[in-house]
Motif scaffolding. Structure first.
Motif, short mmCIF file in Angstrom:
data_model
loop_
_atom_site.label_atom_id
_atom_site.label_comp_id
_atom_site.label_asym_id
_atom_site.label_seq_id
_atom_site.Cartn_x
_atom_site.Cartn_y
_atom_site.Cartn_z
N ALA C 109 51.98 55.01 37.55
CA ALA C 109 51.79 53.77 38.31
C ALA C 109 50.37 53.69 38.87
N ASP C 110 49.89 54.83 39.37
CA ASP C 110 48.55 54.87 39.94
C ASP C 110 47.48 54.59 38.87
N SER C 111 47.67 55.15 37.68
CA SER C 111 46.71 54.94 36.60
C SER C 111 46.70 53.49 36.16
N VAL C 112 47.90 52.93 35.98
CA VAL C 112 48.02 51.54 35.59
C VAL C 112 47.36 50.64 36.64
N GLY C 113 47.64 50.95 37.91
CA GLY C 113 47.05 50.17 39.00
C GLY C 113 45.54 50.27 39.01
N LEU C 114 45.02 51.48 38.86
CA LEU C 114 43.57 51.68 38.83
C LEU C 114 42.96 50.83 37.72
N ALA C 115 43.55 50.90 36.53
CA ALA C 115 43.04 50.16 35.38
C ALA C 115 43.04 48.65 35.66
N ALA C 116 44.15 48.16 36.20
CA ALA C 116 44.26 46.72 36.47
C ALA C 116 43.26 46.29 37.54
N PHE C 117 43.13 47.10 38.61
CA PHE C 117 42.21 46.76 39.70
C PHE C 117 40.76 46.70 39.21
N VAL C 118 40.39 47.65 38.36
CA VAL C 118 39.01 47.67 37.85
C VAL C 118 38.72 46.38 37.08
N VAL C 119 39.65 46.01 36.19
CA VAL C 119 39.44 44.80 35.38
C VAL C 119 39.42 43.55 36.27
N VAL C 120 40.36 43.47 37.19
CA VAL C 120 40.41 42.31 38.10
C VAL C 120 39.11 42.22 38.92
N GLY C 121 38.60 43.38 39.33
CA GLY C 121 37.35 43.41 40.11
C GLY C 121 36.19 42.87 39.30
N CYS C 122 36.07 43.32 38.04
CA CYS C 122 34.99 42.82 37.17
C CYS C 122 35.13 41.32 36.98
N GLN C 123 36.36 40.87 36.73
CA GLN C 123 36.60 39.44 36.52
C GLN C 123 36.18 38.62 37.74
N ALA C 124 36.44 39.16 38.94
CA ALA C 124 36.09 38.43 40.17
C ALA C 124 34.59 38.15 40.21
N ALA C 125 33.79 39.17 39.86
CA ALA C 125 32.33 39.00 39.88
C ALA C 125 31.91 37.95 38.86
N ILE C 126 32.53 38.00 37.68
CA ILE C 126 32.18 37.06 36.62
C ILE C 126 32.55 35.64 37.03
N ARG C 127 33.72 35.50 37.65
CA ARG C 127 34.16 34.16 38.05
C ARG C 127 33.30 33.55 39.14
#
Lengths: 216, 216, 216
Positions: C109-127
Motif C-alpha cells: 500500500a505504501d509503495s502504491v501510494g508513493l507512486a501515485a503521490f509522485v505522479v499526482v505531484g508532477c501533474q499538479a506542477a504541469i497543470r
C-alpha cells in the motif's frame, strides 16, 4: 473602547505569554540571548506566519504591523534579564510561593492568548474570503493558536510538547470549530466571546482535573 | 566584469561552502549519499526558498535559475567522495596541518557566502517592491543567510546550531539592518560592499576573540 | 471507470498507508490519540501542502477537497483503536505470522501510494503551467511523495527516516524524473503508468535485495 480594542489587548497578552514560553525553552536548552529571542518570537508570531502562508497572504501580517514582533522581542529581552538575575541570586529553587503565583498568572495569560489567537486566525481566513470553507477556517484558527509552539519546539530540536500535552490542542480545536459555525448564525462579537470562553474553560478544566487523552 | 558578476561569484562561493557544511552534518549522522545531497542542498538553497515563500514569489528562485542547485549537488557528490576516500585512508585523525588550512578556507568561504546571501536576500525584498518595509527587508535578508543552516539542522533532527553559535546570526542581522538603511541613502553597490564587509568583519572578530553572547 | 478514477483510488490507498505510518511513529513516541491524528494527517497530506505552497496554490488542495483529510483522520482513529486493543490483549509480541502479512500489505500500500503521490505531484506542477520547468516538476513530484514522511519525523522530533532509508527516496526521484520526460513525448496515462511502475519496482527490488546506498 470597542471590541477590536479588546481583541487587540488579548492578542498582546497572548504575545507576551507565548514569548515567555519560548524563553523558558531557551533556558532549558542553555541557549544565549539570541536563541531566547528567536524561540520567543517564533512562539509568539510563528502561528500567524504559517496561517498567512496557507492563506496566500504575503508578506505575512507580522511584517505589515510590527507591533507584535516588537512586543515579543522586548518581552524576551526583559524575561532573559529577569531570569539571569534570579539564577545569580540562586532563587531558582526557592520562592515556591512566588513561583506558583507566577505559574498561575502565566497559565491564565497563555489561555487567554490561545483563545484570542484561535479567533483571530479564524477571522483572518474569513476576511480573505474563504467564509464557506469550514475546514480551512478551523485549521488556520488552530494553527494560529498552536503553530507557534510547535515551531518553537521544532527549532529547539524537541518533540513538540503539544503531542503529549493535556487537552491544549483540543481546546484550540473546539474553539475554532465553534467560532466557525457560530459566525454563520451569530454576530462576530458573540461568536468570538463564546469561542474564547470555550477555549479558556476547557484549558482550565483540563489543568484542574488533570484530564488526559487516551494514549499509547 | 560588473558588480552583478561579482555578487554572482560570491553567491556561488557561498553555495559551495553551505553545501559542504550540509555534507559534514550528514557525515556525523552516518547518512548515505542521498542524505548528504539533501542536507547540502537544503543548506545551500533553503534560506532562499523560505525568503521567496514569505515574499510570495512562487515558484521560488531556485527553480527559475537551477545553477545554484546544480552547484550544490555537484559539491555534495564531490565532497562525499573525498570524505569517503579520506576515511578509507584513515586520514581523519592525521594531517592536522592540512585540516587547519581546510578549516580556514571553509570559514572564509562560509563568511563570504553568508555576507552575499544576506545582501541578495535584502535586494530580493526591495525588488519585489517592499522598499519601505525595513522589518521585512532585514528579516528576509537574515533568513536568506541563516535559514538554510536552520533547515539543515531541523532535517537532521538536531537543535539548530545557530541557537548556540558564536555571533554568527548577529553578523547576519547587523549586515541586513545596515544594508536596509544604507540603501535608502547610498547606491546599491556601496550599500552592498559596506554591509558585506560588516558581516565578514564581525564573524572574523568573533572567531578570533571567541566572542560569545550572554547565555543561560 | 476511467484513468482519473484509478488514480484517485491509488491516492486513497496511499493516504491510508501514509496515515498508518504516522500512527506507528506516534505509538513509538507514546503519544495520545491527538498526536496520532496529527502525525497521521501530516504524513498523508503534508507533502501536498508543501508542494502547493511552492507552486503558489493557496489555499492548498487539501482544503479544497477535504476527502483526503477525512480518510486520514478516520484511518488514524481506527488504527489507534485497533492498536490499543492489540496492546491490551498482549498481542504485540505474538502473532508473528499475522504481523508479517500485515507488514507486506502495508509495504504494498505504501509503495502504491508513493507512486501515485509522485505522479499526482508532477501533474499538479504541469497543470499550474510550469510544463517546461523539469527541475520544478520533478521536485514537487518527489516532495508530494516523501515530504509528508519528512514532516511527520520533524514533528516527532526525530531525524527523518528517509535520510537513512533504503532507496525509498531514490524510487520517488526516478519516478518523478521519468514522468517529467515521458510526459513530453507520450500520453499522460502512459507516462503515469510507466512512472508508477518504476517507483514500485525499485522499492520492491530494494526491499528484496536489501539494497543500500553508499553511506558514511
Amino acid at each position: 473602547m470597542n471590541f477590536d480594542n479588546i481583541m487587540f489587548a488579548l492578542e498582546i497578552i497572548g504575545t507576551i505569554a507565548f514569548a515567555i514560553s519560548g524563553v523558558m525553552v531557551a533556558k532549558e536548552g542553555k541557549m544565549d540571548i539570541f536563541g531566547a529571542i528567536v524561540l520567543g518570537c517564533a512562539t509568539a508570531v510563528g502561528g500567524g506566519v504559517i496561517r498567512d502562508l496557507i492563506l496566500g497572504k504575503t508578506p505575512p501580517d507580522m511584517f505589515k504591523d510590527p507591533i507584535y514582533v516588537i512586543v515579543a522581542v522586548v518581552t524576551c529581552v526583559m524575561d532573559f534579564i529577569i531570569e539571569k538575575i534570579r539564577i545569580k541570586k540562586g532563587k531558582t529553587d526557592s520562592g515556591y510561593k512566588l513561583n506558583e503565583i507566577n505559574n498561575t498568572i502565566l497559565n491564565i495569560a497563555d489561555s487567554v492568548g490561545l483563545a484570542a489567537f484561535v479567533v483571530v486566525g479564524c477571522q483572518a481566513a474569513i476576511r480573505v474570503g474563504f467564509n464557506d470553507n469550514y475546514l480551512l477556517i478551523s485549521f488556520v484558527g488552530v494553527v494560529t493558536g498552536i503553530g507557534g509552539g510547535i515551531f518553537r519546539d521544532m527549532l529547539a530540536g524537541q518533540m513538540p510538547l503539544i503531542m503529549r500535552r493535556r487537552i491544549y490542542a483540543m481546546a484550540a480545536i473546539a474553539g475554532a470549530v465553534i467560532y466557525c459555525f457560530a459566525t454563520a448564525y451569530f454576530s462576530e462579537i458573540l461568536s468570538a466571546v463564546v469561542s474564547m470562553a470555550v477555549v479558556i474553560i476547557i484549558r482550565f478544566l483540563a489543568i484542574y482535573f488533570k484530564w488526559n487523552l487516551p494514549s499509547f
